[in-house]
Write an enzyme that holds these catalytic residues in place. Sequence first.
Site, PDB file in Angstrom:
ATOM      1  N   PHE A  22      38.752  45.835  44.857  1.00 34.75           N
ATOM      2  CA  PHE A  22      40.306  46.100  44.655  1.00 34.75           C
ATOM      3  C   PHE A  22      40.168  47.457  43.914  1.00 34.75           C
ATOM      4  O   PHE A  22      39.389  47.822  42.861  1.00 34.75           O
ATOM      5  CB  PHE A  22      40.810  44.920  43.487  1.00 34.75           C
ATOM      6  CG  PHE A  22      42.197  44.674  43.626  1.00 34.75           C
ATOM      7  CD1 PHE A  22      42.631  43.724  44.263  1.00 34.75           C
ATOM      8  CD2 PHE A  22      43.164  45.648  43.070  1.00 34.75           C
ATOM      9  CE1 PHE A  22      44.045  43.446  44.376  1.00 34.75           C
ATOM     10  CE2 PHE A  22      44.370  45.071  43.098  1.00 34.75           C
ATOM     11  CZ  PHE A  22      45.007  44.305  43.863  1.00 34.75           C
ATOM     12  N   TRP A  57      38.380  39.858  38.791  1.00 31.23           N
ATOM     13  CA  TRP A  57      38.270  38.323  38.601  1.00 31.23           C
ATOM     14  C   TRP A  57      36.961  37.817  38.857  1.00 31.23           C
ATOM     15  O   TRP A  57      36.502  36.882  38.269  1.00 31.23           O
ATOM     16  CB  TRP A  57      39.632  37.387  39.406  1.00 31.23           C
ATOM     17  CG  TRP A  57      39.623  36.173  38.819  1.00 31.23           C
ATOM     18  CD1 TRP A  57      38.947  35.119  39.780  1.00 31.23           C
ATOM     19  CD2 TRP A  57      40.410  35.571  37.804  1.00 31.23           C
ATOM     20  NE1 TRP A  57      39.447  34.114  39.061  1.00 31.23           N
ATOM     21  CE2 TRP A  57      40.273  34.202  37.994  1.00 31.23           C
ATOM     22  CE3 TRP A  57      41.085  35.905  36.919  1.00 31.23           C
ATOM     23  CZ2 TRP A  57      40.629  33.060  37.167  1.00 31.23           C
ATOM     24  CZ3 TRP A  57      41.496  34.971  36.052  1.00 31.23           C
ATOM     25  CH2 TRP A  57      41.549  33.740  36.082  1.00 31.23           C
ATOM     26  N   GLU A  58      36.543  38.378  39.991  1.00 37.28           N
ATOM     27  CA  GLU A  58      35.385  37.334  40.510  1.00 37.28           C
ATOM     28  C   GLU A  58      33.793  38.035  40.123  1.00 37.28           C
ATOM     29  O   GLU A  58      32.896  37.529  40.137  1.00 37.28           O
ATOM     30  CB  GLU A  58      35.364  37.848  42.114  1.00 37.28           C
ATOM     31  CG  GLU A  58      36.153  36.792  42.788  1.00 37.28           C
ATOM     32  CD  GLU A  58      37.793  37.230  42.818  1.00 37.28           C
ATOM     33  OE1 GLU A  58      37.995  38.273  42.733  1.00 37.28           O
ATOM     34  OE2 GLU A  58      38.586  36.159  43.039  1.00 37.28           O
ATOM     35  N   ALA A  80      38.177  48.206  38.538  1.00 38.68           N
ATOM     36  CA  ALA A  80      39.190  48.638  38.303  1.00 38.68           C
ATOM     37  C   ALA A  80      40.491  48.025  38.079  1.00 38.68           C
ATOM     38  O   ALA A  80      40.978  47.645  39.302  1.00 38.68           O
ATOM     39  CB  ALA A  80      39.735  50.240  39.174  1.00 38.68           C
ATOM     40  N   ASP A  85      53.562  45.428  37.654  1.00 38.61           N
ATOM     41  CA  ASP A  85      54.802  44.935  37.132  1.00 38.61           C
ATOM     42  C   ASP A  85      55.093  43.647  36.502  1.00 38.61           C
ATOM     43  O   ASP A  85      55.999  43.194  35.988  1.00 38.61           O
ATOM     44  CB  ASP A  85      56.204  45.056  38.235  1.00 38.61           C
ATOM     45  CG  ASP A  85      56.088  46.438  38.676  1.00 38.61           C
ATOM     46  OD1 ASP A  85      55.844  47.580  38.051  1.00 38.61           O
ATOM     47  OD2 ASP A  85      56.707  46.908  39.857  1.00 38.61           O
ATOM     48  N   THR A  86      53.773  42.841  36.892  1.00 40.07           N
ATOM     49  CA  THR A  86      53.883  41.560  36.151  1.00 40.07           C
ATOM     50  C   THR A  86      52.720  41.300  35.218  1.00 40.07           C
ATOM     51  O   THR A  86      51.767  42.153  35.183  1.00 40.07           O
ATOM     52  CB  THR A  86      53.496  40.489  37.552  1.00 40.07           C
ATOM     53  OG1 THR A  86      52.303  40.632  37.877  1.00 40.07           O
ATOM     54  CG2 THR A  86      54.547  40.845  38.633  1.00 40.07           C
ATOM     55  N   HIS A  88      50.156  39.721  35.650  1.00 41.76           N
ATOM     56  CA  HIS A  88      48.845  39.439  36.398  1.00 41.76           C
ATOM     57  C   HIS A  88      47.698  40.382  35.773  1.00 41.76           C
ATOM     58  O   HIS A  88      46.734  39.775  35.723  1.00 41.76           O
ATOM     59  CB  HIS A  88      49.210  39.740  37.977  1.00 41.76           C
ATOM     60  CG  HIS A  88      47.861  39.522  38.615  1.00 41.76           C
ATOM     61  ND1 HIS A  88      47.808  38.296  39.019  1.00 41.76           N
ATOM     62  CD2 HIS A  88      47.052  40.176  39.456  1.00 41.76           C
ATOM     63  CE1 HIS A  88      46.536  37.968  39.864  1.00 41.76           C
ATOM     64  NE2 HIS A  88      46.344  39.395  40.082  1.00 41.76           N
TER      65      HIS A  88
HETATM   66  N1  INI Z   1      41.684  42.862  40.960  1.00 40.93           N
HETATM   67  C1  INI Z   1      41.239  44.054  40.341  1.00 40.93           C
HETATM   68  O1  INI Z   1      39.992  44.103  40.359  1.00 40.93           O
HETATM   69  N2  INI Z   1      42.180  45.191  39.794  1.00 40.93           N
HETATM   70  C2  INI Z   1      43.372  44.872  39.836  1.00 40.93           C
HETATM   71  O2  INI Z   1      43.949  45.527  39.395  1.00 40.93           O
HETATM   72  C3  INI Z   1      44.000  43.680  40.424  1.00 40.93           C
HETATM   73  N3  INI Z   1      45.397  43.274  40.390  1.00 40.93           N
HETATM   74  O3  INI Z   1      46.272  44.306  39.806  1.00 40.93           O
HETATM   75  O4  INI Z   1      45.881  42.408  40.783  1.00 40.93           O
HETATM   76  C4  INI Z   1      42.961  42.656  40.683  1.00 40.93           C
HETATM   77  N4  INI Z   1      43.446  41.408  41.380  1.00 40.93           N
HETATM   78  C5  INI Z   1      42.805  40.533  42.360  1.00 40.93           C
HETATM   79  C6  INI Z   1      41.961  39.651  41.445  1.00 40.93           C
HETATM   80  O5  INI Z   1      40.705  40.254  40.769  1.00 40.93           O
HETATM   81  C7  INI Z   1      41.171  38.612  42.446  1.00 40.93           C
HETATM   82  O6  INI Z   1      40.332  39.359  43.324  1.00 40.93           O
HETATM   83  C8  INI Z   1      42.097  37.840  43.075  1.00 40.93           C
HETATM   84  O7  INI Z   1      43.198  37.092  42.372  1.00 40.93           O
HETATM   85  C9  INI Z   1      41.563  36.538  44.003  1.00 40.93           C
HETATM   86  O8  INI Z   1      40.836  35.772  43.119  1.00 40.93           O
END
Ligand code: INI
Length: 159
Positions: A22, A57-58, A80, A85-86, A88
Site C-alpha cells: 500500500f 495491517w498484514e 506507509a 478522510d475516515t 481507518h
Molecule cells: N494500508 C497501508 O499500508 N497504508 C494505508 O495508508 C492504508 N490505508 O490508508 O487504508 C492501508 N490500508 C490497507 C490495510 O493495511 C489492509 O491491507 C487492508 O485493510 C486489507 O486487510
Amino acid sequence: MAEFSGTPAGTDRRFAVVASRFNEEIVEKLVDGALDALVRHGAAADDIDVVWVPGAWEIPLAARRLLATERYDALVAVGAVIRGDTPHFDYVAGEASRGIAQASAEFDTPIGFGVLTCDSDEQARARAGGAHGNKGWDAALAALELVDLFDRLDAADES
Ligand code: INI
C-alpha cells in the site's frame, strides 16, 4: 559499572525486510533504504529476504510467521500509512505498530520499526529518502544495533 551498546554489524547475520505494498512508490524507497543500510553494514545480499504483504495491517502476522522459522536475527518492518478522510488510518496504524511490538517481544527478536504514519503524501515522501531522511534506513540501523547489543549482553552473561 558496566556499560553496553551495540554497533551496527550485519556480517554473518540473517535479516528479513517485511514491506507493505500500500503506497508502494513510497514503501519501495523505504525498502531501498533498509537494504542499503543492511548491506553497507556487512550483511550479505544472500542473507536478506524481502517479504511483501498487501498493507501495513498484514505486517504483524507476516512478521510472526517469519520469526517462527527462527531463520532471522532481526526483521525490519517498512510501510506507509497515510491519513485519509475516515478513522481507518487510526486502526491500521495503531494495530500495525502494536502488532509489530508484540511480535518482537513474543519472539524476543528485534524488529526495526520503519512504518510511516503520516498526515499527507508529502510528509511520507520527506521521510522516504527526502528532507527527513529515510526511515527504512533508520529502522534497519536500529535492528542491526540491537542484534549486536544482545550478542554482547549474552557474551557478558556467559563470562
Ligand atoms: N494500508 C497501508 O499500508 N497504508 C494505508 O495508508 C492504508 N490505508 O490508508 O487504508 C492501508 N490500508 C490497507 C490495510 O493495511 C489492509 O491491507 C487492508 O485493510 C486489507 O486487510
